[in-house]
Design an enzyme around this catalytic site. Structure first.
Site, PDB file in Angstrom:
ATOM      1  N   ASP A 298       1.102  -0.750   0.470  1.00 11.80           N
ATOM      2  CA  ASP A 298       0.059   0.188  -0.304  1.00 11.80           C
ATOM      3  C   ASP A 298       1.377   1.283  -0.414  1.00 11.80           C
ATOM      4  O   ASP A 298       1.641   1.147   0.160  1.00 11.80           O
ATOM      5  CB  ASP A 298      -0.829   0.232   1.296  1.00 11.80           C
ATOM      6  CG  ASP A 298      -1.652   1.014   1.271  1.00 11.80           C
ATOM      7  OD1 ASP A 298      -2.273   1.487  -0.219  1.00 11.80           O
ATOM      8  OD2 ASP A 298      -2.104   1.499   2.422  1.00 11.80           O
ATOM      9  N   ASP A 300      -0.587   4.962   1.471  1.00 12.29           N
ATOM     10  CA  ASP A 300      -0.205   6.363   1.995  1.00 12.29           C
ATOM     11  C   ASP A 300      -0.347   5.460   3.168  1.00 12.29           C
ATOM     12  O   ASP A 300      -1.455   3.850   3.572  1.00 12.29           O
ATOM     13  CB  ASP A 300      -1.759   6.930   1.886  1.00 12.29           C
ATOM     14  CG  ASP A 300      -1.354   7.886   0.973  1.00 12.29           C
ATOM     15  OD1 ASP A 300      -0.995   8.824   1.176  1.00 12.29           O
ATOM     16  OD2 ASP A 300      -1.440   7.742  -0.118  1.00 12.29           O
ATOM     17  N   ASP A 481      -2.079  -1.073   5.474  1.00  7.60           N
ATOM     18  CA  ASP A 481      -2.600   0.083   7.069  1.00  7.60           C
ATOM     19  C   ASP A 481      -3.947   0.075   7.478  1.00  7.60           C
ATOM     20  O   ASP A 481      -4.452   0.123   8.355  1.00  7.60           O
ATOM     21  CB  ASP A 481      -2.236   1.359   7.410  1.00  7.60           C
ATOM     22  CG  ASP A 481      -2.236   2.599   6.333  1.00  7.60           C
ATOM     23  OD1 ASP A 481      -2.898   2.265   5.549  1.00  7.60           O
ATOM     24  OD2 ASP A 481      -3.274   3.495   7.105  1.00  7.60           O
TER      25      ASP A 481
END
Length: 531
Positions: A298, A300, A481
């Site tokens: 991922d 961000d 996240d």
């Protein structure tokens, strides 16, 4: 300590509920998928349903005898209660039952006295009976319900109570359970806000908005059929029907996601914190040594810290350097919620595979000829929804609408806390106008995306196949996240390595954790060293 909600229930048999151990089924709902549970009050948390039923019977039997004489058919506090009045606003219940007896009365006004022969007059008389019986008999709670609510709150799951009754507050106070709920939406609130009654979903949607949660990440617990219908219409992630009397109503059972006869059949199960990927390097190294590695990341919150403005999430030189080194040793792909051109520019490394818009838009290096665009037919709908969101959110300071090619992100990280529910309400209203889109939620962001069966997990599997990596000797690794990354963790549960980036422990389908982007860098640097 992370938590999951373990739910057990007995399946409705052909004629009755059977409770043999063979019939027992276990469900788990974890807080990686659900943030809140919204409870109906009467019949779910408190035993006021029988008080309501007694008040309805007193009202209708008195009225029917006066209107039809001694030969009238009395109100059935079981069948008639469930069919015509349970879960509905008071005046709607009056009208529903009278229609079933071919009685047509003028609606009247909420100010009508209780001796007036109008819908509102009869409804007001019913309330007098309810108040009388409530004072006489008091309020009993279902202790299994209050025990469950306390466990949920201890686990960090938010709770709300809804009721069509205008007596919700007195009942909560009399039973001493008002402090068990973060939010209350009742008949008084519905009247003031113009919310239609069940089976319309508005009362539940209003509760979710005040909680600041997405309906799709919330659970509804109801005992009334109209409440079950409302929960499903509202797009709630899970609707539980508390069928205390074991009514064999298969059509309604099928509308609910779960059926229980008592809330003692719902419980909380504790899970352990995930082990640190940095501390489990020996174990991970042994797994990686058994084959080739493919790394999926991922952006961000994983490669860069979460920031107030998306454009400020800039990749550090050190992280870019380690990604380049990693890409020289194995396939590296970045799967981001960002638009494809945006994430490619932010990372700035040519020989990676990029998937933007949560996997709806995929492109590989020029020499690999990998492209995919899912949901192109939804672009005109996304355009219209974007216009509506821009207009509706223009008066909320800090709200930002970010259009990506295949999705619309509504950021509210910079919105004052007291206005967050307004953002949620607006997104829900716009989403209702475009049911062909689906709504998801991340960290301080709502997204509208094409309503097709596609997510980061499916994008990851598609990439493995297209890259020729869908092989037994390939060990895929995914690091992310956010909630949207859980789909990727789930598809790798039995075939790869999932690592969630989280400062505070929460349930996840990942196998390991890292605390922040600095630990992600350290871990990737270690992977480069063993490659």
């Amino acid at each position: 300590m992370g938590w999951v909600l373990g739910i057990e229930y007995w399946v409705l048999g052909a004629n009755a509920y059977r409770t043999s151990r063979k019939e027992l089924r276990v469900f788990t709902i974890d807080t990686a998928e659900y943030d809140a549970v919204i409870f109906d009050l009467d019949g779910v948390v408190t035993q006021t349903a029988k008080v309501h039923a007694a008040a309805w019977k007193a009202l209708f039997d008195e009225y029917l005898e006066k209107r039809k004489g001694k030969g009238y058919r009395p109100f059935d506090p079981d069948a008639d209660y469930r069919r015509y009045v349970d879960g509905k606003p008071r005046y709607d219940g009056v009208q529903s039952f009278l229609v079933s007896r071919d009685i047509d009365l003028p609606y009247g006004s909420p100010d009508d006295s209780s001796d007036m022969e109008t819908i509102c007059g009869l409804g007001n008389r019913k309330n007098e009976y309810f108040q009388k019986y409530l004072k006489r008999d008091g309020v009993e709670v279902y202790h299994a319900a209050t025990d469950l609510i306390r466990q949920l709150r201890d686990a960090g799951i938010r709770t709300a109570v809804v009721s069509s009754s205008k007596n919700c507050v007195p009942v909560l106070k009399a039973s001493g359970i008002a402090d068990l709920f973060d939010v209350k939406i009742d008949g008084v609130d519905s009247e003031e806000r113009g919310l239609p009654g069940k089976p319309a979903p508005d009362i539940f949607l209003e509760a979710a908005a005040e909680l600041g949660v997405d309906p799709g990440r919330s659970v509804v617990v109801e005992d009334a059929i109209v409440g079950v219908q409302a929960g499903k219409k509202g797009g709630f992630g899970c609707v539980i029907w508390v069928n205390r009397k074991g009514h064999n109503q298969t059509s309604y059972e099928n509308q609910a996601d779960m059926v229980v006869t008592d809330l003692s059949q719902l419980g909380i199960a504790q899970t352990h914190d995930l082990p640190s990927a940095l501390e489990a390097q020996g174990e991970i190294a042994r797994r990686l040594s058994k084959g080739r590695t493919a790394v999926f990341l991922d952006y961000d919150g994983t490669l860069t810290p979460i920031v107030s403005r998306p454009e400020d999430a800039v990749l550090s030189d050190a992280m870019r350097h380690v990604l380049r080194e990693l890409a020289e040793r194995c396939t590296v792909s970045v799967l981001s919620g960002r638009d494809l051109p945006d994430v490619k520019e932010k990372v700035g490394i040519e020989n990676l595979v990029y998937a933007g818009s949560h996997g709806f838009d995929i492109a590989g290096p020029q020499d690999r000829h990998i492209t995919s665009q899912q949901g192109t037919s939804f672009l005109p709908t996304l355009d219209k929804a974007q216009q509506d969101l821009n207009k509706e959110l223009s008066n909320i300071p800090g709200a930002m609408v970010e259009r990506k090619k295949f999705s619309i992100a509504v950021h509210y990280r910079n919105v004052k806390a007291e206005r967050a529910s307004d953002v949620s309400n607006i997104v829900n209203r716009v989403h209702a106008d475009y049911p062909e889109l689906r709504k998801s939620e991340g960290k301080k962001v709502f997204e509208l995306q094409p309503g097709i069966d596609w997510d980061k997990g499916k994008a990851l599997l598609w990439l493995l196949e297209k890259l020729g990596l869908d092989q037994p000797d390939v060990i895929p690794m995914y690091i992310g996240d956010d909630v949207t990354d859980e789909d990727a963790f789930k598809v790798l549960a039995d075939r790869g390595i999932g690592i969630v980036v989280q400062e505070a422990p929460r349930p996840s389908a990942a196998q390991y954790r890292l605390n922040d982007t600095d630990e992600v860098y350290r871990f990737l640097h270690w992977v480069v060293g063993i490659g």
